[in-house]
Enzyme design. Structure first.
Site, PDB file in Angstrom:
ATOM      1  N   GLY A   9     -11.544   7.959  23.422  1.00 26.38           N
ATOM      2  CA  GLY A   9     -11.552   6.774  24.299  1.00 26.38           C
ATOM      3  C   GLY A   9     -11.431   7.222  25.742  1.00 26.38           C
ATOM      4  O   GLY A   9     -10.845   6.539  26.584  1.00 26.38           O
ATOM      5  N   ALA A  10     -12.019   8.393  26.015  1.00 27.11           N
ATOM      6  CA  ALA A  10     -11.768   9.082  27.291  1.00 27.11           C
ATOM      7  C   ALA A  10     -12.377   8.369  28.486  1.00 27.11           C
ATOM      8  O   ALA A  10     -11.988   8.633  29.627  1.00 27.11           O
ATOM      9  CB  ALA A  10     -12.290  10.520  27.200  1.00 27.11           C
ATOM     10  N   ALA A  11     -13.315   7.446  28.230  1.00 25.76           N
ATOM     11  CA  ALA A  11     -13.893   6.688  29.348  1.00 25.76           C
ATOM     12  C   ALA A  11     -13.160   5.366  29.555  1.00 25.76           C
ATOM     13  O   ALA A  11     -13.540   4.581  30.419  1.00 25.76           O
ATOM     14  CB  ALA A  11     -15.381   6.429  29.082  1.00 25.76           C
ATOM     15  N   GLY A  12     -12.112   5.113  28.773  1.00 22.39           N
ATOM     16  CA  GLY A  12     -11.428   3.823  28.812  1.00 22.39           C
ATOM     17  C   GLY A  12     -10.292   3.791  29.820  1.00 22.39           C
ATOM     18  O   GLY A  12     -10.030   4.762  30.542  1.00 22.39           O
ATOM     19  N   ILE A  14      -6.840   3.385  29.434  1.00 20.32           N
ATOM     20  CA  ILE A  14      -5.616   4.201  29.230  1.00 20.32           C
ATOM     21  C   ILE A  14      -5.902   5.644  29.634  1.00 20.32           C
ATOM     22  O   ILE A  14      -5.126   6.279  30.348  1.00 20.32           O
ATOM     23  CB  ILE A  14      -5.145   4.157  27.754  1.00 20.32           C
ATOM     24  CG1 ILE A  14      -4.669   2.752  27.385  1.00 20.32           C
ATOM     25  CG2 ILE A  14      -4.027   5.165  27.512  1.00 20.32           C
ATOM     26  CD1 ILE A  14      -4.220   2.588  25.942  1.00 20.32           C
ATOM     27  N   GLN A 110     -12.724   9.760  12.152  1.00 18.06           N
ATOM     28  CA  GLN A 110     -12.018  10.787  12.931  1.00 18.06           C
ATOM     29  C   GLN A 110     -11.045  11.580  12.062  1.00 18.06           C
ATOM     30  O   GLN A 110     -10.840  12.770  12.288  1.00 18.06           O
ATOM     31  CB  GLN A 110     -11.313  10.140  14.130  1.00 18.06           C
ATOM     32  CG  GLN A 110     -12.353   9.612  15.121  1.00 18.06           C
ATOM     33  CD  GLN A 110     -11.775   9.039  16.390  1.00 18.06           C
ATOM     34  OE1 GLN A 110     -10.556   8.952  16.548  1.00 18.06           O
ATOM     35  NE2 GLN A 110     -12.644   8.646  17.303  1.00 18.06           N
ATOM     36  N   ASP A 157       7.014   0.705  23.346  1.00 15.81           N
ATOM     37  CA  ASP A 157       7.988  -0.327  22.984  1.00 15.81           C
ATOM     38  C   ASP A 157       9.408   0.147  23.327  1.00 15.81           C
ATOM     39  O   ASP A 157      10.225  -0.613  23.833  1.00 15.81           O
ATOM     40  CB  ASP A 157       7.876  -0.633  21.486  1.00 15.81           C
ATOM     41  CG  ASP A 157       6.443  -0.925  21.091  1.00 15.81           C
ATOM     42  OD1 ASP A 157       5.908  -1.944  21.545  1.00 15.81           O
ATOM     43  OD2 ASP A 157       5.829  -0.108  20.385  1.00 15.81           O
ATOM     44  N   HIS A 185       4.043  -1.260  15.411  1.00 13.14           N
ATOM     45  CA  HIS A 185       3.779  -1.535  16.832  1.00 13.14           C
ATOM     46  C   HIS A 185       3.056  -2.881  16.893  1.00 13.14           C
ATOM     47  O   HIS A 185       1.839  -2.951  17.070  1.00 13.14           O
ATOM     48  CB  HIS A 185       2.933  -0.419  17.450  1.00 13.14           C
ATOM     49  CG  HIS A 185       2.456  -0.778  18.828  1.00 13.14           C
ATOM     50  ND1 HIS A 185       3.297  -0.913  19.893  1.00 13.14           N
ATOM     51  CD2 HIS A 185       1.224  -1.065  19.300  1.00 13.14           C
ATOM     52  CE1 HIS A 185       2.609  -1.273  20.966  1.00 13.14           C
ATOM     53  NE2 HIS A 185       1.345  -1.372  20.631  1.00 13.14           N
TER      54      HIS A 185
END
Ligand code: NAD
Ligand code: LMR
Length: 331
Positions: A9-12, A14, A110, A157, A185
């Site tokens: 998710g490296a383009a996201g 976070i 994954q 959390d 979570h």
């Protein structure tokens, strides 16, 4: 030797905060060289190119190499750490359960790729929601990697809970220790301050004494932490990113570098069936101590009827999520 660290998710959003912190040494130390492998989906490769350019332009001394790819094999080969962030985030009005179907397949794929290509010592933290169940899917799909190497993020959390207590007691967050997050979570999680400590005027006080408001500790404190993710989404129209990135760094740093004596943190880890009456085989958030790259569940904490009910409720939700997820992935 350089550590190989994969962020998905490296383009996201976070990852945009996370990559900078990791690459400047917040997690593995200021002298530990790292190679980053960045995974995202093919349509995001152009955006990812921009992220790589920015990482280069930070001129960070420990960042040896950055590999950006849409290929799981390239991203996971020989990695030491996997930060599995990439998934569809929850939008306003959605519960994490709604995300299961959308995201289960990602973690199935994954998990299989980790099994094939990563080092057997790889440490995996799953962030993409529903994080506990996605971690369980990845773990199941990677039978050659020890189960203990899989975890999910509940540190956000814990940080939220810590900050609420610090605010209530008018102390810095560093004065609050040993808050526990139990379970999922999600909004069924149980943030538990019964064993927490607040350092005030140089003295260790029980959080229950320092707070001195039982109704708050059993009411608003819990619901605020449970609903904080949704509150951020409602305000930002996007899920938390800066605080999530900080929590990922805290989680992995403590896993690698250890927790201070007398302190514990919370992580979603595989339940062995012998701890706190939690059924075996769920990824459940427990209080853990970390040393030498390994976690152990803190044992012997007293659990009253109030806590028991909440711990069972979140376990029940996790069992339901697990059953639904295994149906989606055909297990
Ligand atoms: P985002 O939409 O900004 O970024 C997600 C990225 O993942 C996108 O670039 C997307 O293309 C990518 N992606 C999708 N499928 C992928 C795949 N198969 N492989 C690699 N990359 C893939 O989302 P975000 O705000 O960065 O959040 C990411 C996830 O983290 C969401 O699921 C969110 O709900 C979750 N989250 C968890 C916590 C936690 O405490 N556990 C906290 C905040 C957010
Ligand atoms: C959070 O806790 O902020 C994230 O998990 C986002 C969400 O969906 O709540």
């Amino acid at each position: 030797m350089a550590l190989r660290v994969c962020v998905t998710g490296a383009a996201g959003q976070i990852a945009y905060s996370l990559l900078y912190s990791v690459a400047k040494g917040d997690v593995f130390g200021k002298d530990q060289p790292i190679i980053l492998t960045l995974l995202d989906i093919a349509p995001m490769m152009e955006v990812l190119k921009g992220v790589v350019m920015e990482l280069q332009d930070c001129a960070l001394p420990i960042l040896q190499e950055v590999i950006a790819t849409a290929d799981e094999r390239e991203a996971f080969t020989d990695i030491d750490v996997a930060m599995l962030v990439g998934a569809m985030p929850r939008r306003e009005g959605m519960e994490r359960k709604d995300l299961l179907k959308a995201n289960a397949k990602i973690f199935q794929s994954q998990g299989k790729s980790l099994d094939q290509y990563a080092k057997k010592t790889v440490k995996v933290v799953v962030v993409g929601n529903p994080a506990n169940t996605n971690a369980l899917i990845a773990m199941k799909c990677a039978p050659s990697i020890p189960k203990e190497n899989f975890s999910c993020l509940t540190r956000l959390d814990q940080n939220r809970a810590k900050s609420q207590i610090a605010g209530k007691c008018s102390v810095p967050t560093s004065a609050v220790k040993n808050v526990t997050i139990w379970g999922n979570h999600s909004s069924t999680q149980f943030p538990d301050a019964m064993h927490a400590v607040v350092v005030k005027d140089g003295k260790d006080l029980k959080a229950t004494e320092a707070v001195n408001d039982d109704a708050w500790l059993k009411g608003d404190f819990i619901t605020t932490v449970q609903k904080r993710g949704a509150a951020v989404i409602a305000a930002r129209k996007l899920s938390s990113a800066m605080s999530a990135a900080k929590a990922i760094c805290d989680h992995v740093r403590d896993w690698v570098q250890g927790t201070p004596d007398g302190e514990w943190v919370s992580m979603g880890v595989i339940s062995d069936g012998n701890s706190y009456g939690v059924p075996e085989g769920l990824i459940y958030s427990f209080p853990v101590k970390l040393s030498g790259g390994k976690w152990t569940i803190v044992d012997g904490l007293s659990i009253d009827a109030f806590a028991r009910e909440k711990m069972d409720l979140t376990a029940k939700e996790l069992a339901e999520e697990r059953d639904a997820a295994f149906e989606f992935i055909g297990n």
